[in-house]
Design a protein around this motif. Structure first.
Motif, mmCIF file in Angstrom:
data_model
loop_
_atom_site.group_PDB
_atom_site.id
_atom_site.type_symbol
_atom_site.label_atom_id
_atom_site.label_comp_id
_atom_site.label_asym_id
_atom_site.label_seq_id
_atom_site.Cartn_x
_atom_site.Cartn_y
_atom_site.Cartn_z
ATOM 1 N N ARG A 42 14.821 2.029 -17.904
ATOM 2 C CA ARG A 42 15.195 2.829 -19.078
ATOM 3 C C ARG A 42 14.610 2.224 -20.350
ATOM 4 O O ARG A 42 14.126 2.936 -21.230
ATOM 5 N N PHE A 43 14.651 0.898 -20.443
ATOM 6 C CA PHE A 43 14.066 0.227 -21.599
ATOM 7 C C PHE A 43 12.558 0.478 -21.675
ATOM 8 O O PHE A 43 12.025 0.746 -22.751
ATOM 9 N N ASP A 44 11.877 0.379 -20.542
ATOM 10 C CA ASP A 44 10.430 0.595 -20.534
ATOM 11 C C ASP A 44 10.072 2.011 -20.990
ATOM 12 O O ASP A 44 9.140 2.198 -21.772
ATOM 13 N N ARG A 45 10.819 2.999 -20.506
ATOM 14 C CA ARG A 45 10.560 4.383 -20.932
ATOM 15 C C ARG A 45 10.822 4.557 -22.425
ATOM 16 O O ARG A 45 10.046 5.191 -23.138
ATOM 17 N N ALA A 46 11.921 3.995 -22.901
ATOM 18 C CA ALA A 46 12.264 4.114 -24.322
ATOM 19 C C ALA A 46 11.238 3.406 -25.199
ATOM 20 O O ALA A 46 10.844 3.924 -26.247
ATOM 21 N N TYR A 47 10.786 2.233 -24.761
ATOM 22 C CA TYR A 47 9.813 1.492 -25.564
ATOM 23 C C TYR A 47 8.471 2.222 -25.625
ATOM 24 O O TYR A 47 7.839 2.281 -26.673
ATOM 25 N N ARG A 48 8.064 2.792 -24.479
ATOM 26 C CA ARG A 48 6.815 3.576 -24.481
ATOM 27 C C ARG A 48 6.932 4.808 -25.366
ATOM 28 O O ARG A 48 5.948 5.247 -25.957
ATOM 29 N N TYR A 49 8.129 5.372 -25.467
ATOM 30 C CA TYR A 49 8.351 6.526 -26.330
ATOM 31 C C TYR A 49 8.387 6.124 -27.805
ATOM 32 O O TYR A 49 7.847 6.820 -28.662
ATOM 33 N N CYS A 50 9.019 4.998 -28.103
ATOM 34 C CA CYS A 50 9.254 4.608 -29.491
ATOM 35 C C CYS A 50 8.069 3.903 -30.144
ATOM 36 O O CYS A 50 7.948 3.927 -31.372
ATOM 37 N N GLU A 51 7.224 3.267 -29.381
ATOM 38 C CA GLU A 51 6.102 2.535 -29.968
ATOM 39 C C GLU A 51 5.151 3.457 -30.748
ATOM 40 O O GLU A 51 4.805 3.149 -31.894
ATOM 41 N N PRO A 52 4.713 4.617 -30.190
ATOM 42 C CA PRO A 52 3.871 5.501 -30.993
ATOM 43 C C PRO A 52 4.592 6.066 -32.217
ATOM 44 O O PRO A 52 3.982 6.268 -33.264
ATOM 45 N N GLU A 53 5.885 6.310 -32.087
ATOM 46 C CA GLU A 53 6.644 6.798 -33.235
ATOM 47 C C GLU A 53 6.709 5.741 -34.335
ATOM 48 O O GLU A 53 6.627 6.063 -35.519
ATOM 49 N N ALA A 54 6.830 4.477 -33.945
ATOM 50 C CA ALA A 54 6.853 3.403 -34.937
ATOM 51 C C ALA A 54 5.507 3.278 -35.637
ATOM 52 O O ALA A 54 5.452 2.976 -36.827
ATOM 53 N N VAL A 55 4.429 3.519 -34.913
ATOM 54 C CA VAL A 55 3.102 3.491 -35.536
ATOM 55 C C VAL A 55 2.953 4.653 -36.508
ATOM 56 O O VAL A 55 2.430 4.499 -37.608
#
Length: 98
Positions: A42-55
């Motif tokens: 779940r963390f891996d999916r969330a991090y992959r989702y949130c990283e482009p949003e943070a950029v």
């Protein structure tokens, strides 16, 4: 007075850390993300989702305070909270062994 509030807000943003290790994140209920394979996925999916949003919403540079703030905001919306020792200034001051 307004200037001191603005300086305090700016200083608090600079003290934010971006903990990318799953051990530095937990659920709302205090369960560490690296304690269970399901939570780790779940963390891996969330991090992959949130990283482009943070950029997009923050900054393309991972160490920049706006990038870190956008990443933590996105992860918090998905139910994952940063628990690192340096994630909040109060942790460093009051819990040195945390």
């Amino acid at each position: 007075m307004r200037i001191s509030v603005a300086l305090g807000m700016a200083a608090s943003l600079l003290a934010v850390s971006a903990a990318e290790a799953p051990g530095q994140w937990q659920t709302y209920h205090g369960v560490r993300m690296d304690s269970d394979p399901v939570l780790l996925a779940r963390f891996d999916r969330a991090y992959r989702y949130c990283e482009p949003e943070a950029v997009y919403r923050g900054s393309p540079y991972p160490a920049h305070p706006w990038h870190v703030t956008a990443l933590r905001s996105c992860m918090y919306r998905l139910g994952i909270v940063d628990r690192g020792a340096y994630s909040y200034p109060a942790n460093r001051l009051f819990y040195p062994l945390y």
